[in-house]
Design a protein around this motif. Structure first.
Motif, mmCIF file in Angstrom:
data_model
loop_
_atom_site.group_PDB
_atom_site.id
_atom_site.type_symbol
_atom_site.label_atom_id
_atom_site.label_comp_id
_atom_site.label_asym_id
_atom_site.label_seq_id
_atom_site.Cartn_x
_atom_site.Cartn_y
_atom_site.Cartn_z
ATOM 1 N N TYR A 1 0.886 -1.185 0.000
ATOM 2 C CA TYR A 1 0.000 0.000 0.000
ATOM 3 C C TYR A 1 0.911 1.219 0.000
ATOM 4 C CZ TYR A 1 -4.542 2.250 0.754
ATOM 5 O OH TYR A 1 -5.702 2.975 0.591
ATOM 6 N N SER B 1 1.974 4.886 0.632
ATOM 7 C CA SER B 1 1.529 5.958 1.530
ATOM 8 C C SER B 1 2.708 6.856 1.884
ATOM 9 C CB SER B 1 0.946 5.360 2.816
ATOM 10 O OG SER B 1 0.806 6.379 3.777
ATOM 11 N N SER B 2 2.471 8.161 1.811
ATOM 12 C CA SER B 2 3.550 9.090 2.170
ATOM 13 C C SER B 2 3.861 9.002 3.661
ATOM 14 C CB SER B 2 3.156 10.521 1.796
ATOM 15 O OG SER B 2 1.945 10.849 2.441
ATOM 16 N N ILE C 1 -1.073 -0.628 -4.102
ATOM 17 C CA ILE C 1 -2.388 -0.048 -3.776
ATOM 18 C C ILE C 1 -2.208 1.444 -3.517
ATOM 19 C CG2 ILE C 1 -4.373 -0.198 -2.226
ATOM 20 C CD1 ILE C 1 -3.203 -3.061 -1.484
ATOM 21 N N LEU D 1 -8.466 9.081 -2.683
ATOM 22 C CA LEU D 1 -9.000 10.051 -1.730
ATOM 23 C C LEU D 1 -8.516 11.453 -2.095
ATOM 24 C CD1 LEU D 1 -10.324 10.740 1.033
ATOM 25 C CD2 LEU D 1 -8.235 9.949 2.134
ATOM 26 N N ASP E 1 -8.584 14.903 -0.144
ATOM 27 C CA ASP E 1 -8.966 15.428 1.181
ATOM 28 C C ASP E 1 -8.085 16.571 1.654
ATOM 29 O OD1 ASP E 1 -6.638 13.966 1.574
ATOM 30 O OD2 ASP E 1 -7.246 13.229 3.535
ATOM 31 N N ALA F 1 -2.947 10.281 7.472
ATOM 32 C CA ALA F 1 -2.542 8.863 7.539
ATOM 33 C C ALA F 1 -3.707 7.871 7.520
ATOM 34 C CB ALA F 1 -1.677 8.630 8.776
ATOM 35 N N VAL F 2 -4.832 8.278 7.002
ATOM 36 C CA VAL F 2 -5.992 7.381 7.021
ATOM 37 C C VAL F 2 -5.747 6.138 6.151
ATOM 38 C CG1 VAL F 2 -7.291 8.615 5.218
ATOM 39 C CG2 VAL F 2 -8.509 7.289 6.886
ATOM 40 N N ALA G 1 4.756 1.509 1.796
ATOM 41 C CA ALA G 1 5.993 2.174 1.347
ATOM 42 C C ALA G 1 5.643 3.520 0.745
ATOM 43 C CB ALA G 1 6.709 1.310 0.305
ATOM 44 N N LYS G 2 6.592 4.442 0.840
ATOM 45 C CA LYS G 2 6.373 5.741 0.182
ATOM 46 C C LYS G 2 7.246 5.828 -1.067
ATOM 47 C CE LYS G 2 9.475 7.985 3.431
ATOM 48 N NZ LYS G 2 9.454 8.806 4.618
ATOM 49 N N LEU G 3 6.858 6.688 -1.969
ATOM 50 C CA LEU G 3 7.665 6.886 -3.175
ATOM 51 C C LEU G 3 8.970 7.565 -2.762
ATOM 52 C CD1 LEU G 3 4.908 8.231 -5.599
ATOM 53 C CD2 LEU G 3 6.060 6.012 -5.756
ATOM 54 N N ILE H 1 10.538 10.114 -3.290
ATOM 55 C CA ILE H 1 10.609 11.500 -3.781
ATOM 56 C C ILE H 1 11.842 12.219 -3.239
ATOM 57 C CG2 ILE H 1 9.418 13.733 -3.916
ATOM 58 C CD1 ILE H 1 6.822 12.327 -3.538
ATOM 59 N N VAL I 1 0.294 9.644 -8.596
ATOM 60 C CA VAL I 1 1.029 8.446 -8.167
ATOM 61 C C VAL I 1 0.928 7.372 -9.258
ATOM 62 C CG1 VAL I 1 1.231 6.673 -6.380
ATOM 63 C CG2 VAL I 1 0.708 9.019 -5.732
HETATM 64 C C1 LIG Z 1 -4.133 12.512 -1.756
HETATM 65 S S1 LIG Z 1 -3.361 11.090 -1.117
HETATM 66 C C2 LIG Z 1 -4.372 10.745 0.269
HETATM 67 C C3 LIG Z 1 -3.998 11.509 1.490
HETATM 68 C C4 LIG Z 1 -4.588 10.906 2.705
HETATM 69 N N1 LIG Z 1 -4.786 11.887 3.725
HETATM 70 C C5 LIG Z 1 -3.774 9.722 3.255
HETATM 71 O O1 LIG Z 1 -4.031 9.364 4.376
HETATM 72 O O2 LIG Z 1 -2.960 9.129 2.540
HETATM 73 C C6 LIG Z 1 -3.816 9.839 -2.226
HETATM 74 C C7 LIG Z 1 -2.970 8.596 -2.210
HETATM 75 O O3 LIG Z 1 -1.806 8.785 -2.998
HETATM 76 C C8 LIG Z 1 -0.751 7.978 -2.520
HETATM 77 N N2 LIG Z 1 0.378 8.874 -2.204
HETATM 78 C C9 LIG Z 1 0.376 10.225 -2.147
HETATM 79 N N3 LIG Z 1 1.609 10.693 -1.892
HETATM 80 C C10 LIG Z 1 2.413 9.621 -1.797
HETATM 81 C C11 LIG Z 1 3.803 9.433 -1.543
HETATM 82 N N4 LIG Z 1 4.600 10.466 -1.348
HETATM 83 N N5 LIG Z 1 4.289 8.155 -1.502
HETATM 84 C C12 LIG Z 1 3.479 7.100 -1.699
HETATM 85 N N6 LIG Z 1 2.159 7.216 -1.953
HETATM 86 C C13 LIG Z 1 1.626 8.445 -1.991
HETATM 87 C C14 LIG Z 1 -1.253 7.268 -1.303
HETATM 88 O O4 LIG Z 1 -1.658 5.976 -1.659
HETATM 89 C C15 LIG Z 1 -2.432 8.108 -0.898
HETATM 90 O O5 LIG Z 1 -3.366 7.372 -0.194
#
Ligand SMILES: C[S@@+](CC[C@H](N)C(=O)[O-])C[C@H]1O[C@@H](n2cnc3c(N)ncnc32)[C@H](O)[C@@H]1O
Length: 408
Positions: free
Chosen positions: A264, A266-267, A283, A287, A289, A295-296, A309-311, A313, A330
């Motif tokens: 999944y 996630s940042s 994944i 969203l 928001d 972190a939802v 994992a995060k990208l 960046i 993404v």
């Molecule tokens: C607008 S973000 C959602 C923000 C939300 N508040 C959260 O809890 O993640 C949409 C999605 O893009 C992905 N995403 C955004 N920035 C990311 C990053 N720096 N690294 C990895 N995934 C990222 C994540 O899967 C995230 O759920």
């Protein structure tokens, strides 16, 4: 098409909402014919969709103000001001059909002429090769999609956050999903794609406003969650229909389906993604928001025991604004990585200059990125309006496709 003037679509009649959503076939094969509310069709259900010819009746039915009378309202259908406004818009839209047709013809002729001049110029400057390159830039989504190759890799967009968005955020997300589908379909190397938890008001928006989604191919939109989607994809990628070990995976022929990971993105994760692997599922949270719900998505993944994992960046680019990207950015970054094999280039291709992105090695003297703003709220606002335009862009692209088909 004059999008500005197009009336808002009116509720559809008697169509079968359930028809394709729960199907788990490999493609949305458009089992349901899209029954666009054509201007001439005669609805039978007055509650859902009165005819424009009823307008005069309807006007009579509006209770009169001041000294007027409302006696005639008993046998006339009752109609709200809003419905009446919609009817007026629809009548105007119908009346201007010929005009629009003429305008389109004129625009097509202009476009043909413009292109003819461009071809002439390209031929003069660079010969046949330059003409070929120019024609390539005009390639339609459909023909690009024909050259696209499916790899055994998957993306899930987890749409399980419907209740956390307001209507405008939801409509932004719908545009991002449309964009993500379109970018994947025409990417040189495309992935298996599922929108999971596709239900509630988001689905309603697609069913009513973006109904052409029923014709989408190479995607599944399912009401089940991302964990279920990953299971489906694991099976799909192991099958002959799951993609070819080509392009970025050409030298990974020893990779096995059972080595695939489920991650999944996630940042908020501590882990950094270094590469995209075959037979793996990534994944992304669906969203919009403005990061109000911190972190939802990360918490959803952890609750289901799924790795995060995060990208990378921070390793490649310096960004002025926050590192929480939009869902479709993404997706785009992942597709660009598959194409280019380099995160830095992928980020720079996808992240708009207003995000303030600069490749770490190019921090000095990059004029394009120096103008970038670090005003987060402006960035977010801009993002919203841009995304609102995406559905229109795609519609325009599709109209272009039709035009090009008609031309050839
Ligand atoms: C607008 S973000 C959602 C923000 C939300 N508040 C959260 O809890 O993640 C949409 C999605 O893009 C992905 N995403 C955004 N920035 C990311 C990053 N720096 N690294 C990895 N995934 C990222 C994540 O899967 C995230 O759920």
């Amino acid at each position: 098409m004059d999008e500005e003037e197009r009336p808002r679509k009116l509720p559809k009649l008697g169509h079968d909402d359930e028809a394709t959503q729960d199907e788990l076939g490999p493609a949305m094969t458009g089992a349901v014919a899209v029954d666009e509310p054509t201007q001439t069709s005669a609805p039978t259900n007055k509650n859902s969709q009165p005819e424009p010819s009823d307008l005069s009746k309807a006007e009579n039915a509006i209770p009169a103000t001041g000294s007027g009378h409302a006696e005639s309202t008993e046998d006339a259908p009752k109609m709200s001001k809003n419905q009446l406004k919609k009817l007026r818009r629809k009548e105007k839209w119908d009346a201007e059909r010929e005009l629009r047709k003429e305008r389109r013809k004129e625009q097509m002729a202009n476009k043909k002429e413009r292109r003819r001049l461009m071809v002439e110029e390209a031929r003069e400057k660079g010969g046949g090769k330059a003409v070929q390159a120019l024609r390539k830039t005009w390639e339609t989504t459909r023909s690009r999609a024909k050259r696209s190759t499916l790899l055994p890799i998957s993306i899930v967009i987890d749409c399980g956050y419907d209740d956390l968005m307001n209507p405008s955020e939801r409509s932004s997300l719908a545009s991002q999903l449309t964009r993500s589908y379109s970018e994947n379909a025409r990417a040189i190397w495309r992935s298996n794609l599922i929108f999971s938890s596709f239900d509630k008001q988001l689905k309603e928006r697609f069913d009513t406003v973006l109904s052409q989604y029923r014709n989408w191919k190479g995607i599944r939109m399912i009401p089940e969650d991302f964990a279920h989607a990953s299971e489906l994809l694991k099976e799909q990628m192991a099958s002959p229909k799951g993609g070819k070990m080509a392009g970025p995976f050409a030298d990974k022929t020893d990779a096995k389906p059972e080595d695939g990971e489920v991650i999944y993105l996630s940042s908020d994760s501590e882990n950094i993604l270094t590469e995209l692997k075959p037979y793996s599922t990534y994944i992304i949270g669906g969203l919009v928001d403005k990061n109000r719900h911190k972190a939802v998505c990360y918490r959803s993944a952890v609750a289901k025991g799924i790795k995060t994992a995060k990208l990378p960046i921070g390793d490649y680019i310096q960004m002025d604004s926050r590192r929480v990207l939009t869902t479709n950015h993404v997706v785009d970054i992942m597709l660009k990585w598959l194409e280019l094999g380099d995160w830095g280039e992928a980020f720079m291709k996808v992240l708009p200059p207003r995000k303030g992105g600069k490749l770490k090695a190019q921090q000095v003297g990059n004029e394009a990125t120096e103008e970038a703003t670090d005003d987060e709220s402006a960035d977010e606002e801009g993002e919203e309006s841009t995304l609102e335009d995406i559905a229109k862009d795609i519609e325009a692209e599709q109209a272009d496709d039709h035009e090009d088909e008609a031309e050839s």
